[in-house]
Design a protein around this motif. Structure first.
Motif, PDB file in Angstrom:
ATOM      1  N   TRP A  85     -10.600  -5.400   1.072  1.00 19.70           N
ATOM      2  CA  TRP A  85     -10.264  -4.175   1.795  1.00 19.70           C
ATOM      3  C   TRP A  85     -10.972  -4.238   3.147  1.00 19.70           C
ATOM      4  O   TRP A  85     -12.180  -4.490   3.215  1.00 19.70           O
ATOM      5  CB  TRP A  85     -10.702  -2.923   1.045  1.00 19.70           C
ATOM      6  N   GLY A 111      -1.600  -5.651   3.793  1.00 22.89           N
ATOM      7  CA  GLY A 111      -0.666  -4.569   3.532  1.00 22.89           C
ATOM      8  C   GLY A 111      -0.411  -3.795   4.810  1.00 22.89           C
ATOM      9  O   GLY A 111      -0.994  -4.080   5.859  1.00 22.89           O
ATOM     10  N   CYS A 149      -5.490  -3.284   2.763  1.00 21.62           N
ATOM     11  CA  CYS A 149      -5.698  -4.189   1.642  1.00 21.62           C
ATOM     12  C   CYS A 149      -5.208  -5.572   2.057  1.00 21.62           C
ATOM     13  O   CYS A 149      -4.207  -5.683   2.790  1.00 21.62           O
ATOM     14  CB  CYS A 149      -4.906  -3.685   0.437  1.00 21.62           C
ATOM     15  N   TYR A 204      -0.227  -6.282  -5.315  1.00 24.00           N
ATOM     16  CA  TYR A 204       0.204  -7.539  -4.719  1.00 24.00           C
ATOM     17  C   TYR A 204       1.125  -8.231  -5.710  1.00 24.00           C
ATOM     18  O   TYR A 204       1.157  -7.904  -6.900  1.00 24.00           O
ATOM     19  CB  TYR A 204      -1.001  -8.420  -4.378  1.00 24.00           C
ATOM     20  N   GLN A 224       0.868  -1.160   0.000  1.00 20.41           N
ATOM     21  CA  GLN A 224       0.000   0.000   0.000  1.00 20.41           C
ATOM     22  C   GLN A 224       0.912   1.220   0.000  1.00 20.41           C
ATOM     23  O   GLN A 224       1.642   1.454   0.958  1.00 20.41           O
ATOM     24  CB  GLN A 224      -0.899  -0.006   1.234  1.00 20.41           C
ATOM     25  N   CYS A 226      -3.294  -0.316  -3.945  1.00 16.56           N
ATOM     26  CA  CYS A 226      -2.921  -1.621  -3.401  1.00 16.56           C
ATOM     27  C   CYS A 226      -2.375  -2.461  -4.548  1.00 16.56           C
ATOM     28  O   CYS A 226      -3.043  -2.632  -5.562  1.00 16.56           O
ATOM     29  CB  CYS A 226      -4.119  -2.306  -2.773  1.00 16.56           C
TER      30      CYS A 226
END
Lengths: 117, 116
Positions: free
Chosen positions: B35, B107, B91, B25, B6, B23
């Motif tokens: 979220w 996150g 996130c 990944y 994040q 966000c």
């Protein structure tokens, strides 16, 4: 409303003392997680269980931390001996994961705020 | 290594401003995306989730998020924030960890402060 229940809500203890935190997951959930939250590290995964069996505790300091699920209604996280750096909020969360219902959604408890002096 | 990023750590907005929190990944396989919101002094609550289907997901309180697979992103948006949206937003990704087990990884969180 079904919810995850954690005790104690607040705990102040002295360094070296044993601390036990308890969690009652939502009935019917098969997965239980323990997270630790601090300002510096954010949310850290400590351990989690599926059907009461420990799946991963790689995030947990093994020398002083232990996590167990003696039955489906109780998960415990124990710190012995406690240290000031363990001060944090410890969250328990549960969910139903696996098979066709692998949703990944978690329901969190209110947390246990631990202060080690 | 697998991770959830994040990029915005602290965001300050005035009421009625639009919000977008990033966000990203790094998991390569199938993921479920979430979220969560944590209001001051409270526990984490689910804001919205994506499992499959329409990549634009609508959640509670007027929030939405868009899954862009090619960018490995799941950004959170709200067209007009309110003072009551002041909270920390996390996130999270449900994906297979290095251990081979699936877990929910969070996150670092974004602290949103909305000024009246």
């Amino acid at each position: 409303d079904a919810r995850v229940t954690q005790t104690p809500r607040d705990k102040v203890t002295e360094m070296g003392q044993e601390v036990t935190m308890r969690c009652q997951p939502i009935l019917g959930h098969n997965t239980v997680f323990w997270y630790r939250q601090t300002m510096m590290q954010g949310l850290e995964l400590l351990a989690y269980f599926r059907n009461r069996a420990p799946l991963d505790d790689s995030g947990m300091p093994k020398d002083r931390f232990s996590a167990e699920m003696p039955d489906a209604t109780l998960a415990t996280l124990k710190i012995q001996p406690s240290e000031p750096r363990d001060s944090a909020v410890y969250f328990c969360a549960s969910g139903f994961w696996g098979g066709h219902r692998n949703t990944g959604e978690l329901f969190f408890g209110e947390g246990s705020r631990l202060t080690v002096l | 290594a697998q991770s959830v990023s994040q990029h915005n750590h602290h965001v300050i907005l005035s009421e009625a401003a639009s919000l977008e929190l990033g966000c990203n990944y790094s998991y390569g396989g199938t993921v479920n995306l979430f979220w969560y919101v944590q209001y001051p002094g409270q526990h984490l609550q689910l804001l919205l989730k994506y499992f499959s289907g329409d990549p634009l997901v609508k959640g509670i309180k007027g929030f939405e998020a868009e899954f862009i697979k090619s960018k490995f992103s799941f950004n959170l948006r709200k067209p007009s924030v309110q003072w009551s949206d002041t909270a920390e937003y996390f996130c999270a990704v449900n994906a297979e960890k290095d251990t081979g087990r699936r877990a929910l990884t969070f996150g670092s969180g974004t602290r949103l402060q909305v000024q009246p």
